[in-house]
Design a protein around this motif. Structure first.
Motif, PDB file in Angstrom:
ATOM      1  N   ASN A   4       0.787  -1.239   0.000  1.00 31.63           N
ATOM      2  CA  ASN A   4       0.000   0.000   0.000  1.00 31.63           C
ATOM      3  C   ASN A   4       0.818   1.288   0.000  1.00 31.63           C
ATOM      4  OD1 ASN A   4      -2.456  -1.482   0.069  1.00 31.63           O
ATOM      5  ND2 ASN A   4      -2.130  -1.797   2.242  1.00 31.63           N
ATOM      6  N   ASP A   6       2.342   2.788  -2.422  1.00 29.65           N
ATOM      7  CA  ASP A   6       2.000   3.610  -3.591  1.00 29.65           C
ATOM      8  C   ASP A   6       0.668   4.323  -3.398  1.00 29.65           C
ATOM      9  OD1 ASP A   6       4.353   2.951  -4.934  1.00 29.65           O
ATOM     10  OD2 ASP A   6       3.454   1.169  -5.833  1.00 29.65           O
ATOM     11  N   ARG A   7      -0.292   3.658  -2.785  1.00 29.54           N
ATOM     12  CA  ARG A   7      -1.602   4.280  -2.538  1.00 29.54           C
ATOM     13  C   ARG A   7      -1.480   5.433  -1.550  1.00 29.54           C
ATOM     14  NH1 ARG A   7      -5.600  -0.938  -1.868  1.00 29.54           N
ATOM     15  NH2 ARG A   7      -5.482  -1.621  -4.022  1.00 29.54           N
ATOM     16  N   VAL A   8      -0.741   5.213  -0.483  1.00 33.06           N
ATOM     17  CA  VAL A   8      -0.559   6.270   0.524  1.00 33.06           C
ATOM     18  C   VAL A   8       0.191   7.442  -0.092  1.00 33.06           C
ATOM     19  CG1 VAL A   8       0.534   6.836   2.725  1.00 33.06           C
ATOM     20  CG2 VAL A   8      -0.670   4.663   2.454  1.00 33.06           C
ATOM     21  N   LEU A  10       0.276   8.378  -3.187  1.00 30.41           N
ATOM     22  CA  LEU A  10      -0.624   9.079  -4.105  1.00 30.41           C
ATOM     23  C   LEU A  10      -1.555  10.019  -3.339  1.00 30.41           C
ATOM     24  CD1 LEU A  10      -1.768   9.584  -6.932  1.00 30.41           C
ATOM     25  CD2 LEU A  10      -3.234   7.585  -6.594  1.00 30.41           C
ATOM     26  N   LEU A  11      -2.120   9.543  -2.228  1.00 32.75           N
ATOM     27  CA  LEU A  11      -2.999  10.399  -1.423  1.00 32.75           C
ATOM     28  C   LEU A  11      -2.248  11.611  -0.883  1.00 32.75           C
ATOM     29  CD1 LEU A  11      -5.031   7.745   0.582  1.00 32.75           C
ATOM     30  CD2 LEU A  11      -5.894   9.265  -1.201  1.00 32.75           C
ATOM     31  N   GLU A  13       0.439  13.009  -2.167  1.00 36.47           N
ATOM     32  CA  GLU A  13       0.722  13.903  -3.299  1.00 36.47           C
ATOM     33  C   GLU A  13      -0.507  14.735  -3.653  1.00 36.47           C
ATOM     34  OE1 GLU A  13       2.081  11.262  -6.352  1.00 36.47           O
ATOM     35  OE2 GLU A  13       4.164  11.434  -5.723  1.00 36.47           O
ATOM     36  N   TYR A  44       8.501   4.418   5.732  1.00 38.42           N
ATOM     37  CA  TYR A  44       8.102   3.071   5.314  1.00 38.42           C
ATOM     38  C   TYR A  44       9.299   2.126   5.205  1.00 38.42           C
ATOM     39  CZ  TYR A  44       3.117   3.412   4.273  1.00 38.42           C
ATOM     40  OH  TYR A  44       1.747   3.492   4.368  1.00 38.42           O
TER      41      TYR A  44
END
Length: 89
Positions: A4, A6-8, A10-11, A13, A44
């Motif tokens: 996750n 990449d998802r975090v 993106l949020l 950004e 991370y």
């Protein structure tokens, strides 16, 4: 890689470059999206193996066990619980 991330990222950004940055949300205000994502990469531990991360987390847990501050925070939370229930939170 950590699940996750990449998802975090993106949020973060989106918050930093979009509405969040304009609203001055304290956690993103005044920082570029690139700086925030770089900080996330450090938190991370993307450059460390899973075993290194596990050892680090176990060390943190070991430090918090029977730690005075941890116990006081736990006490505070247990005192708040009846009030939160009463207020419907």
């Amino acid at each position: 890689r950590r699940p996750n991330f990449d998802r975090v990222a993106l949020l973060v950004e989106m918050m930093a470059s979009g509405v969040g940055g304009e609203l001055g949300i304290p956690c993103v205000a005044g920082q570029s999206a690139g700086d925030l994502v770089a900080q996330l990469r450090t938190m991370y531990m993307l450059g460390r193996s899973d075993d290194e991360v596990r050892a680090f987390v176990n060390q943190l847990i070991g430090q918090s066990i029977d730690n005075w501050y941890t116990r006081q925070y736990d006490n505070y939370q247990s005192l708040q619980k009846p009030f939160n229930s009463f207020l419907g939170w």
